[in-house]
Design a protein around this motif. Sequence first.
Motif, PDB file in Angstrom:
ATOM      1  N   ASP A 144     -14.119  -7.231  -7.118  1.00  0.00           N
ATOM      2  CA  ASP A 144     -12.803  -7.456  -6.516  1.00  0.00           C
ATOM      3  C   ASP A 144     -11.810  -6.408  -7.004  1.00  0.00           C
ATOM      4  OD1 ASP A 144     -13.024 -10.293  -5.216  1.00  0.00           O
ATOM      5  OD2 ASP A 144     -13.884 -10.505  -7.220  1.00  0.00           O
ATOM      6  N   ILE A 145     -10.804  -6.166  -6.180  1.00  0.00           N
ATOM      7  CA  ILE A 145      -9.741  -5.230  -6.557  1.00  0.00           C
ATOM      8  C   ILE A 145      -8.397  -5.897  -6.295  1.00  0.00           C
ATOM      9  CG2 ILE A 145      -8.667  -2.999  -6.111  1.00  0.00           C
ATOM     10  CD1 ILE A 145     -11.345  -1.955  -5.214  1.00  0.00           C
ATOM     11  N   GLU A 146      -7.484  -5.764  -7.262  1.00  0.00           N
ATOM     12  CA  GLU A 146      -6.141  -6.293  -7.079  1.00  0.00           C
ATOM     13  C   GLU A 146      -5.133  -5.369  -7.743  1.00  0.00           C
ATOM     14  OE1 GLU A 146      -6.466 -10.107  -8.995  1.00  0.00           O
ATOM     15  OE2 GLU A 146      -5.843  -9.297 -10.943  1.00  0.00           O
ATOM     16  N   GLN A 147      -3.893  -5.458  -7.307  1.00  0.00           N
ATOM     17  CA  GLN A 147      -2.831  -4.701  -7.961  1.00  0.00           C
ATOM     18  C   GLN A 147      -2.468  -5.371  -9.278  1.00  0.00           C
ATOM     19  OE1 GLN A 147       0.118  -4.267  -4.684  1.00  0.00           O
ATOM     20  NE2 GLN A 147       0.176  -2.131  -5.313  1.00  0.00           N
ATOM     21  N   THR A 148      -2.097  -4.549 -10.264  1.00  0.00           N
ATOM     22  CA  THR A 148      -1.725  -5.099 -11.571  1.00  0.00           C
ATOM     23  C   THR A 148      -0.232  -5.302 -11.688  1.00  0.00           C
ATOM     24  OG1 THR A 148      -1.466  -2.918 -12.580  1.00  0.00           O
ATOM     25  CG2 THR A 148      -3.651  -3.911 -12.662  1.00  0.00           C
TER      26      THR A 148
ATOM     27  N   ASN B 292       6.107  -0.196 -11.178  1.00  0.00           N
ATOM     28  CA  ASN B 292       5.470   1.087 -11.433  1.00  0.00           C
ATOM     29  C   ASN B 292       5.932   2.085 -10.390  1.00  0.00           C
ATOM     30  OD1 ASN B 292       3.226   3.215 -11.401  1.00  0.00           O
ATOM     31  ND2 ASN B 292       2.710   1.993 -13.193  1.00  0.00           N
ATOM     32  N   PHE B 293       6.285   3.295 -10.832  1.00  0.00           N
ATOM     33  CA  PHE B 293       6.915   4.246  -9.927  1.00  0.00           C
ATOM     34  C   PHE B 293       6.074   5.486  -9.651  1.00  0.00           C
ATOM     35  CE2 PHE B 293      10.345   1.585 -11.132  1.00  0.00           C
ATOM     36  CZ  PHE B 293      11.221   1.606 -10.066  1.00  0.00           C
ATOM     37  N   THR B 294       5.131   5.803 -10.496  1.00  0.00           N
ATOM     38  CA  THR B 294       4.449   7.089 -10.339  1.00  0.00           C
ATOM     39  C   THR B 294       2.981   6.984  -9.956  1.00  0.00           C
ATOM     40  OG1 THR B 294       4.014   7.144 -12.713  1.00  0.00           O
ATOM     41  CG2 THR B 294       5.986   8.280 -11.943  1.00  0.00           C
ATOM     42  N   THR B 295       2.323   5.875 -10.245  1.00  0.00           N
ATOM     43  CA  THR B 295       0.898   5.772  -9.958  1.00  0.00           C
ATOM     44  C   THR B 295       0.560   4.424  -9.339  1.00  0.00           C
ATOM     45  OG1 THR B 295       0.526   5.044 -12.235  1.00  0.00           O
ATOM     46  CG2 THR B 295       0.128   7.369 -11.765  1.00  0.00           C
TER      47      THR B 295
ATOM     48  N   VAL C  68      -1.726   1.427  -9.748  1.00  0.00           N
ATOM     49  CA  VAL C  68      -2.507   0.848 -10.837  1.00  0.00           C
ATOM     50  C   VAL C  68      -3.235  -0.393 -10.324  1.00  0.00           C
ATOM     51  CG1 VAL C  68      -2.473  -0.037 -13.194  1.00  0.00           C
ATOM     52  CG2 VAL C  68      -0.793   1.679 -12.492  1.00  0.00           C
ATOM     53  N   LEU C  69      -4.549  -0.366 -10.419  1.00  0.00           N
ATOM     54  CA  LEU C  69      -5.387  -1.440  -9.901  1.00  0.00           C
ATOM     55  C   LEU C  69      -6.192  -2.093 -11.019  1.00  0.00           C
ATOM     56  CD1 LEU C  69      -6.903   0.460  -6.821  1.00  0.00           C
ATOM     57  CD2 LEU C  69      -4.818  -0.911  -6.883  1.00  0.00           C
ATOM     58  N   ARG C  70      -6.504  -3.360 -10.824  1.00  0.00           N
ATOM     59  CA  ARG C  70      -7.450  -4.064 -11.702  1.00  0.00           C
ATOM     60  C   ARG C  70      -8.735  -4.261 -10.903  1.00  0.00           C
ATOM     61  NH1 ARG C  70      -4.422  -7.589 -13.548  1.00  0.00           N
ATOM     62  NH2 ARG C  70      -4.329  -6.920 -15.731  1.00  0.00           N
ATOM     63  N   VAL C  71      -9.832  -3.728 -11.427  1.00  0.00           N
ATOM     64  CA  VAL C  71     -11.135  -3.859 -10.761  1.00  0.00           C
ATOM     65  C   VAL C  71     -11.920  -4.918 -11.522  1.00  0.00           C
ATOM     66  CG1 VAL C  71     -13.202  -2.631 -10.025  1.00  0.00           C
ATOM     67  CG2 VAL C  71     -11.021  -1.429 -10.123  1.00  0.00           C
TER      68      VAL C  71
END
Length: 416
Positions: free
Chosen positions: A37-41, A47-50, A52-55
Motif C-alpha cells: 500500500d502507498i499513502e501520503q505521510t 510539506n513544501f518541497t517534496t 513524501v509517501l509511506r510505503v
Amino acid sequence: MEHHQNIPEFPEWLDQNIFEEFLKLDFPNFKSINQFDIEQTCGKGENFTTLVLRVKFVVNLKDDSQVTTSYIVKLLPTTLSTRDMISSWKVFDKEKLSYSQYVPHFEQMYAKVNKKSRFGAKYYELTSPKTEEMIVLEDLGNRGFRNTNRQLGLDMDHTKTVLEKLAQLHAASAVYYELNGPYPYLYDRNLCSEEDKFQEFRETQAKSLIDALPHFGAEHLTYALKTYTSRAPDMYQAFAAKFENEFRCLNHGDFYCNNIMFQYDKNGKISETYFIDLQMSRYCSPAQDLIYFLLSSVSIDLKLSKFEYFISFYHSKLIENLKLLQYPKQLPKKRDLHVAIFNHGDWAYPVISLLLPLVLIDPNEKSNMDTLMDQDTEGDKFRNTLFGNPRIIQHYKKILPWAYNRGLFEYKNNQN
C-alpha cells in the motif's frame, strides 16, 4: 498479492519490486510480499518541497508467519513547474550524500569515544537507480517517533533536548572538517540554484507583510522593512558569509519543528530525538540553525524571553562535545557565539516573514509551493490569510519589535 492505492499522485513506476532488497535485508527469513500500500505521510500544508509517501507492506515469512512494516519514500513533486525548480536546487543529491556518508561517519565518531549518538532514520541505498530522484528511509513511526504540535511550539524540555542533539551534530561535523577537509560544493549554500527564481516572490511577500503591519501595531517599522527587504538577498540561495576565526560546522539548514521527531518512554519522557530532511544543509556558522530553530519552533512564551539562555545552553553542550571528539582548534567562546548570532542575523527576516507563518497556520490545501509562488489572485488570498491569522498576529506583536530592536532589520553586506 493485494495492492491498494490511496494517493492520486502515485507514480506508476513505484512498485513493490523496488523494496524487495530492503525487505530481505530487514527480514532474513523473507518469503514474499502479501500486500503493498502507498499513502501520503503529510497532512495538507505540512510539506513544501517534496512528495513524501509511506510505503506499507504485509510480508510473508518462511515460517508461514506474517509481519507488517513500512518505509518512507521521498520524491520530487508531481507539478512540473515546481518539480523542475526543486530539481535544480540539488537537494536530493545533498540529502543522499548526508545520509549515506556524513551522518554515519558522525555517529561512528561518537561510538569511538563510547558515546551513543544517533541523528536520524536508517537510509536505504538503492542498488538499481531509478530514472526518478528517490530517497528511501526507515519509517520512524514504527518506533513511536512523532512530531510535536507545531502551532503550540516546543516547551523547555523539548527545546533543550533539541539543542543538545544539535550541538552533537555540529560538533561532529566541525571535527570531521578538520580531519578530512572541506565538504563538497553542494554544502556551500542551502539551495544550489544557478539563477535567482525567487526575486518576484520575495518582493510580493515583503509587500504583503508591510501592508499588514497595522494588524500588528507595527506601522512604525514600515520604512525599516522597506529598506531592508529592498537590499537583503535570499538567504536560502546565498553563500555563507565568512568571518575571521569564526567557528563553522555543517548546519541542518531547514531546522524547524516539522523536521524534528521525538520518541517517548512509557512515562511520557523524551527518550530520543532524531532529525529528518537533510536536504538543505550548509557549512557555515551554527548561528543559522539556532536563529532558524529558536524563532520558528519554540513556544511564544519562551523563544524571546529565553533566547540568550538557549544560546548559552547550546554553547555548553557544543563545548562538551567538541572536547569529547578532540576538536583540534581553539574552542569557540560563548561571546563568539553571540557575535555570530548578530553577524548572521539576516536569517531572522526569512524565518519571521515566511517560515513562522507557515508553522503557525492551520493545515490548508492551498498551503503549498505553487500557491506561495503565485503572484496573482490565489497567492494574494493566501498571503492575506497568513498575515491576518490571529495566531500570527499574536506572535508578530512580540517578535517584530524584538527583531527590530536587536538591529535585525538593518542590512549589512557581509558576502565575500
